[in-house]
Design an enzyme around this catalytic site. Structure first.
Site, mmCIF file in Angstrom:
data_model
loop_
_atom_site.group_PDB
_atom_site.id
_atom_site.type_symbol
_atom_site.label_atom_id
_atom_site.label_comp_id
_atom_site.label_asym_id
_atom_site.label_seq_id
_atom_site.Cartn_x
_atom_site.Cartn_y
_atom_site.Cartn_z
ATOM 1 N N HIS A 1 36.005 36.191 37.966
ATOM 2 C CA HIS A 1 35.113 37.346 37.854
ATOM 3 C C HIS A 1 33.971 37.249 38.875
ATOM 4 O O HIS A 1 33.433 38.262 39.312
ATOM 5 C CB HIS A 1 34.525 37.441 36.447
ATOM 6 C CG HIS A 1 35.525 37.861 35.410
ATOM 7 N ND1 HIS A 1 36.404 36.980 34.834
ATOM 8 C CD2 HIS A 1 35.781 39.071 34.869
ATOM 9 C CE1 HIS A 1 37.161 37.632 33.968
ATOM 10 N NE2 HIS A 1 36.811 38.890 33.974
ATOM 11 N N ASP B 1 45.071 42.303 38.632
ATOM 12 C CA ASP B 1 43.944 42.086 37.729
ATOM 13 C C ASP B 1 42.824 43.008 38.208
ATOM 14 O O ASP B 1 42.966 43.729 39.203
ATOM 15 C CB ASP B 1 43.520 40.618 37.728
ATOM 16 C CG ASP B 1 42.826 40.205 36.424
ATOM 17 O OD1 ASP B 1 42.355 41.100 35.693
ATOM 18 O OD2 ASP B 1 42.760 39.007 36.143
#
EC number: 3.2.1.52
Length: 371
Positions: free
Chosen positions: A200, A270
């Site tokens: 992230h 993703d």
């Protein structure tokens, strides 16, 4: 603009649709909507939100991360608290057959409850191995080794350290999803459990050889290749295999996942909103370039999450406009096979309503078998 392929999975800002949300959902390149905890107030509101989204595009794929444990977006107003995957793995060590049954029950409860509210799909199960303390250290984004503890990203989201246990429990959870009319998504190919950096905010690097990865972490994806409806690759660079993260790598997605492992289902990127998702070979890239790279590598669908809250969703419009322009220039060609794989993820059977669900014997039996 007509298209044969709607690859973008986007989000919305709040608990109801705005005019901008409706415009984006109606865009021919939009194929799905991903929901988060902020989109949920109660079941009636969620059901109405999903119905309105479907009224704009009936075959829209409405998805959520509802794994269980710490990753469960909907937890109140009747939604069952689902066990973490590690709980099922621990149960396996005590009673393997009870764990198999509990995994099936978990998948069934997860899917029946979501479908009763109009949600089509959950990004589950996690098939990453729980390397915990056994790895000597995984390189972080800067390329240095660090003491390797339980990955903060994966941790209790993993069933087990042993790929055989992960595969058997994963297969059982997939069966539970399927019994409720829902597909499955194995993540994060070829395995995120060995690295400690969080994609992230960083670009994790795994320094192991292809042989080592295929012998362990990629095994569940190989063994479940006929059962999984979809796969999501990891935003991890496997340096000895390719300089690009797996989600941007033709070698990983086409040569290995498709050809070597025989996977024929859908491949999601993703979240392209993640910092680690927009760095390719050390170079920061924009949303459109990242999406084009993922599609070119072999992804059928690209996710852009949590951008509707930023600057009135500027990044979403940038991506939709950028892909439209790329198609017009001939830089991107829609793939009819990819669209077929997307459409196959939308349930074909009618769901039970919530009231019907509360009286359904199979649902009640599944609840009783949760750990």
């Amino acid at each position: 603009m007509d298209t044969l392929h709607a690859p973008v999975i986007l989000d919305i800002a709040g608990t109801s649709l705005t005019a901008d949300d409706r415009r984006r959902l109606a865009h021919p390149l939009t194929g799905g909507l991903i929901l988060f905890a902020r989109h949920f107030e109660h079941r009636a509101q969620l059901t109405a939100l999903c119905a309105e989204a479907k009224s704009i595009r009936p075959d829209l794929l409405i998805a959520v991360d509802q794994e269980g444990g710490r990753v469960q977006r909907f937890r109140t107003d009747g939604f069952t608290a689902l066990p973490a995957m590690r709980t099922l793995g621990e149960l396996w060590m005590e009673d393997a057959m009870r764990a198999v049954q509990a995994a099936t029950a978990t998948g069934m409860v997860l899917a029946l409850e979501l479908r009763a509210c109009g949600v089509d799909f959950s990004f589950a199960p996690v098939l990453d191995l729980d390397h915990a303390e056994d790895a000597p250290g995984a390189a972080n984004g800067g390329g240095t080794a660090s003491a390797h503890s339980r990955s903060a990203v994966i941790g209790s989201r993993s069933f087990h350290r042993d790929p055989r246990v992960v595969s058997l429990l994963g297969q059982s959870l997939i069966q539970g999803l399927a019994l409720a009319g829902m597909g499955s998504c194995g993540k994060h190919f070829p395995g995120h459990g060995y690295v400690s950096a969080d994609s992230h905010v960083d670009v994790p690097v795994d320094t192991r050889s292809l042989k080592a990865i295929l012998a362990e972490d990629a095994r569940p994806f190989e063994w479940l290749s006929l059962s999984l409806s979809a796969v999501m690759p990891a935003h991890v660079v496997y340096r000895k295999v390719d300089s690009r993260p797996a989600g941007f790598s033709r070698r990983w997605l086409q040569d290995i996942l498709r050809e070597r492992l025989g996977f024929a289902g859908a491949v999601f990127s993703d979240d392209l909103g993640m910092a680690g998702a927009r760095v390719i070979e050390g170079r920061p890239v924009g949303f459109t370039e990242a999406a084009l790279a993922a599609l070119d590598a072999g992804c059928d669908l690209v996710l852009l999450c949590n951008q509707s809250l930023e600057d009135n969703g500027r990044a979403i419009d940038e991506l939709l406009d950028g892909l439209t322009a790329a198609q017009a220039r001939g830089d991107w060609t829609p793939a009819i096979d990819s669209e077929a794989r997307r459409a196959a993820l939308v349930p074909q059977s009618a769901p039970l309503t919530w009231d019907e669900l509360m009286l359904a014997p199979r649902y009640l039996e599944a609840l009783a078998r949760l750990p």
